[in-house]
Scaffold this active site. Structure first.
Site, short mmCIF file in Angstrom:
data_model
loop_
_atom_site.label_atom_id
_atom_site.label_comp_id
_atom_site.label_asym_id
_atom_site.label_seq_id
_atom_site.Cartn_x
_atom_site.Cartn_y
_atom_site.Cartn_z
N HIS A 30 0.84 -1.20 0.00
CA HIS A 30 0.00 0.00 0.00
C HIS A 30 0.87 1.25 0.00
CE1 HIS A 30 -3.12 -2.63 2.20
NE2 HIS A 30 -3.66 -2.35 1.02
N LYS A 50 -17.39 -6.42 6.63
CA LYS A 50 -16.06 -6.93 6.98
C LYS A 50 -15.86 -6.93 8.48
CE LYS A 50 -13.20 -5.89 2.96
NZ LYS A 50 -11.91 -5.30 2.55
N ARG A 71 -2.91 -6.07 -8.25
CA ARG A 71 -1.87 -7.08 -8.04
C ARG A 71 -1.96 -8.18 -9.08
NH1 ARG A 71 -3.77 -8.29 -2.12
NH2 ARG A 71 -5.58 -8.32 -3.43
#
Length: 165
Positions: A19, A43, A92
């Protein structure tokens, strides 16, 4: 010439060196980068919002054109509230692209002025995720290559307090 302000959203639970790499690279492209800790009610977080913001601020101390904030709501509403139209997202792998592409198209549908910039992660961070880091800590794996020192200490403390199951 107008100031280019970008919002870099995420849960950052915890923030990783991956990050931080994205943030540092974004600060070279945009005049200002707002790192926005987003709150997702679906979450289960290890760190609460205030802890995540504090850890990120500590990591970014000394970088002039970065601000850390949080928001509980739709990202597009936050972007509008901050008077910008730029979202930065890190990618990613192909799975990231599929999800982020869907989100970018949804945001574009909601507000045609919103632009999402995708940045490819550095090779050395391409496999790294907050979920992976938490799993490593849970089983007492070494995470020193993946986390800034302050975050590594904070996550170890959570582990010692029994917060990680």
């Amino acid at each position: 010439m107008s100031t280019k302000i970008a919002v870099y959203p995420g849960s950052f639970d915890p923030i990783t060196k991956g990050h931080l790499d994205m943030i540092e690279r974004a600060t070279k492209i945009f005049d200002k980068v707002i790192v926005c800790v987003m709150i997702n009610s679906s979450k289960n977080y290890l760190f609460n919002c205030e802890e995540r913001v504090a850890l990120i601020k500590d990591c970014l101390d000394g970088i002039e054109n970065v601000e850390v904030d949080f928001y509980d709501g739709l990202l597009i509403d936050y972007v509008r509230m901050r008077n910008t139209n730029i979202i930065v997202k890190g990618l990613r792998a192909f799975l990231d692209f599929e999800y982020e592409f869907q989100m970018a198209l949804t945001n574009k549908h909601l507000d045609n002025e919103i632009e999402t910039f995708f940045m490819i992660t550095s090779n050395k961070h391409s496999y790294l995720s907050s979920t992976l880091v938490k799993e490593l800590v849970k089983y007492q794996g070494d995470v020193s290559d993946f986390l800034p020192k302050n975050v590594e200490k904070a996550i170890q403390k959570k582990y010692e307090e029994g917060c990680m199951k």
